[in-house]
Motif scaffolding. Structure first.
Motif, PDB file in Angstrom:
ATOM      1  N   ASN A 104      -9.210  10.052  14.071  1.00 13.44           N
ATOM      2  CA  ASN A 104      -8.108  10.987  13.816  1.00 13.44           C
ATOM      3  C   ASN A 104      -8.370  12.366  14.413  1.00 13.44           C
ATOM      4  O   ASN A 104      -7.428  13.117  14.674  1.00 13.44           O
ATOM      5  N   ARG A 105      -9.629  12.695  14.614  1.00 13.93           N
ATOM      6  CA  ARG A 105      -9.962  14.014  15.164  1.00 13.93           C
ATOM      7  C   ARG A 105      -9.443  14.185  16.585  1.00 13.93           C
ATOM      8  O   ARG A 105      -9.208  15.303  17.038  1.00 13.93           O
ATOM      9  N   GLU A 106      -9.252  13.074  17.264  1.00 18.61           N
ATOM     10  CA  GLU A 106      -8.791  13.126  18.655  1.00 18.61           C
ATOM     11  C   GLU A 106      -7.283  12.914  18.785  1.00 18.61           C
ATOM     12  O   GLU A 106      -6.748  13.005  19.886  1.00 18.61           O
ATOM     13  N   LYS A 107      -6.602  12.638  17.698  1.00 25.32           N
ATOM     14  CA  LYS A 107      -5.173  12.337  17.759  1.00 25.32           C
ATOM     15  C   LYS A 107      -4.338  13.605  17.631  1.00 25.32           C
ATOM     16  O   LYS A 107      -4.670  14.499  16.849  1.00 25.32           O
ATOM     17  N   PRO A 108      -3.232  13.682  18.357  1.00 24.80           N
ATOM     18  CA  PRO A 108      -2.341  14.833  18.204  1.00 24.80           C
ATOM     19  C   PRO A 108      -1.624  14.835  16.859  1.00 24.80           C
ATOM     20  O   PRO A 108      -1.230  15.890  16.358  1.00 24.80           O
ATOM     21  N   SER A 109      -1.466  13.669  16.250  1.00 27.89           N
ATOM     22  CA  SER A 109      -0.857  13.551  14.929  1.00 27.89           C
ATOM     23  C   SER A 109      -1.142  12.168  14.386  1.00 27.89           C
ATOM     24  O   SER A 109      -1.417  11.226  15.139  1.00 27.89           O
ATOM     25  N   PHE A 110      -1.093  12.037  13.088  1.00 29.32           N
ATOM     26  CA  PHE A 110      -1.278  10.727  12.462  1.00 29.32           C
ATOM     27  C   PHE A 110      -0.562  10.702  11.125  1.00 29.32           C
ATOM     28  O   PHE A 110      -0.423  11.722  10.449  1.00 29.32           O
ATOM     29  N   ALA A 111      -0.076   9.514  10.764  1.00 31.08           N
ATOM     30  CA  ALA A 111       0.655   9.332   9.513  1.00 31.08           C
ATOM     31  C   ALA A 111      -0.321   9.227   8.350  1.00 31.08           C
ATOM     32  O   ALA A 111      -1.498   8.916   8.519  1.00 31.08           O
ATOM     33  N   LEU A 112       0.174   9.489   7.152  1.00 31.00           N
ATOM     34  CA  LEU A 112      -0.655   9.494   5.953  1.00 31.00           C
ATOM     35  C   LEU A 112      -0.223   8.397   4.987  1.00 31.00           C
ATOM     36  O   LEU A 112       0.942   8.007   4.952  1.00 31.00           O
ATOM     37  N   GLY A 113      -1.170   7.931   4.203  1.00 31.07           N
ATOM     38  CA  GLY A 113      -0.890   6.863   3.255  1.00 31.07           C
ATOM     39  C   GLY A 113      -1.330   5.514   3.782  1.00 31.07           C
ATOM     40  O   GLY A 113      -1.586   5.340   4.978  1.00 31.07           O
ATOM     41  N   ALA A 114      -1.406   4.543   2.887  1.00 28.49           N
ATOM     42  CA  ALA A 114      -1.820   3.195   3.278  1.00 28.49           C
ATOM     43  C   ALA A 114      -1.018   2.155   2.502  1.00 28.49           C
ATOM     44  O   ALA A 114       0.018   1.691   2.957  1.00 28.49           O
ATOM     45  N   GLU A 115      -1.459   1.822   1.277  1.00 28.51           N
ATOM     46  CA  GLU A 115      -0.821   0.733   0.551  1.00 28.51           C
ATOM     47  C   GLU A 115       0.460   1.180  -0.140  1.00 28.51           C
ATOM     48  O   GLU A 115       0.609   2.350  -0.506  1.00 28.51           O
ATOM     49  N   GLY A 116       1.365   0.228  -0.308  1.00 23.73           N
ATOM     50  CA  GLY A 116       2.634   0.533  -0.961  1.00 23.73           C
ATOM     51  C   GLY A 116       3.335  -0.738  -1.407  1.00 23.73           C
ATOM     52  O   GLY A 116       2.829  -1.847  -1.240  1.00 23.73           O
ATOM     53  N   ALA A 117       4.511  -0.562  -1.980  1.00 23.37           N
ATOM     54  CA  ALA A 117       5.351  -1.698  -2.367  1.00 23.37           C
ATOM     55  C   ALA A 117       6.801  -1.307  -2.148  1.00 23.37           C
ATOM     56  O   ALA A 117       7.189  -0.156  -2.357  1.00 23.37           O
ATOM     57  N   GLY A 118       7.592  -2.253  -1.699  1.00 22.00           N
ATOM     58  CA  GLY A 118       8.990  -1.958  -1.437  1.00 22.00           C
ATOM     59  C   GLY A 118       9.766  -3.188  -1.022  1.00 22.00           C
ATOM     60  O   GLY A 118       9.355  -4.325  -1.294  1.00 22.00           O
ATOM     61  N   ILE A 119      10.875  -2.952  -0.348  1.00 21.37           N
ATOM     62  CA  ILE A 119      11.798  -4.011   0.060  1.00 21.37           C
ATOM     63  C   ILE A 119      11.847  -4.068   1.588  1.00 21.37           C
ATOM     64  O   ILE A 119      12.002  -3.031   2.249  1.00 21.37           O
TER      65      ILE A 119
END
Length: 267
Positions: free
Chosen positions: A107-122
């Motif tokens: 992640n230190r080399e990325k211009p941006s990255f999304a946050l979070g991992a596990e979830g539940a939904g439809i």
């Protein structure tokens, strides 16, 4: 862990690239390319969605997290798009992600990255190669960048569930981690003594219960009377409140019992 991938992916651009490549390599006409298989989608999918992102690494999650609005992505051939109802808050994991540490050093080399991992939904959309899942189905998922209204992950990372609930999120990662440590790595046996640190946390409270169900004698370490009482209510044989008791007690107590001692840390 999330795989490196573009943060935002506009389906029209991705489809155009695939169609152009198919036409070049297989000699398809423009009409044939235009009728190539597309993801199956729920009606009324919004054009944009909100998500938490980081545009740099930093000292903490709070230091780097930002809310952004982006074009709603559609899944690749083996992926699904999930309308997220619940997200797991994995304190240690998200801190490492925000700092760019351990498995998230990239992640230190990325211009941006999304946050979070596990979830539940439809499920809101499924890739053209996905046969095991369908639009409208409730799932628990991993690697979905779940601090968002929608998230994409591989279909293989999803588990069908009767209903999207907070409990399903906890089972999808924290409980699996505890089960893998006890059943696969340690192969815990009846009569063994299992020491679980951070026992009131997500993975810890599952580890204590699973070890107890396996017939082991469990020592749980947690801080505070409220946590101690919750662990006792789960049937844990011995709970040590490290804020009140000498820490050495966790290592002295097993000497008065028969059986071996297994330490299951949960940092």
């Amino acid at each position: 862990m999330q795989h490196a991938r573009p943060l935002y992916r506009h389906y029209g651009q991705r489809l155009a690239v695939r169609q152009q490549a198919a036409s070049t390599s297989e000699g398809l006409t423009a009409t044939q390319a235009a009728t190539a298989p597309r993801p199956r989608m729920a009606p009324g999918l919004p054009a944009t969605y909100k998500l938490l992102v980081a545009k740099r690494t930093g000292k903490s999650f709070r230091d780097v997290a930002e809310v952004e609005e982006a074009p709603t992505p559609l899944p690749g051939p083996s992926e699904v798009l999930i309308q997220l109802k619940y997200a797991g808050i994995n304190g240690g994991c998200e801190t490492f992600r925000a700092r760019g540490e351990y498995a998230f050093a990239g992640n230190r080399e990325k211009p941006s990255f999304a946050l979070g991992a596990e979830g539940a939904g439809i499920i809101a959309a499924v890739g053209e190669a996905v046969q095991s899942l369908s639009v409208g189905q409730a799932v628990a998922c991993n690697s979905a960048a779940s601090f968002a209204e929608y998230g994409i992950t591989q279909a293989s990372m999803c588990t069908p569930i009767p209903e999207a609930t907070p409990e399903a999120v906890a089972l999808s990662l924290s409980a699996v981690t505890a089960a893998a440590a006890l059943e696969c790595t340690a192969a815990v046996q009846p009569g063994e003594i299992v020491l679980v640190t951070a026992a009131a946390g997500g993975t810890g409270h599952f580890a204590g219960q699973l070890a107890h169900l396996a017939g082991a004698r469990v020592i749980a370490v947690a801080g505070g009377e409220a946590k101690k009482q919750k662990l006792q209510a789960l049937g844990i044989e011995r709970v040590i409140d490290y804020k009140q008791e000498v820490r050495a007690a966790a290592y002295c107590w097993p000497n008065h019992l028969s059986g071996s001692t297994l330490n299951v840390p949960n940092n």
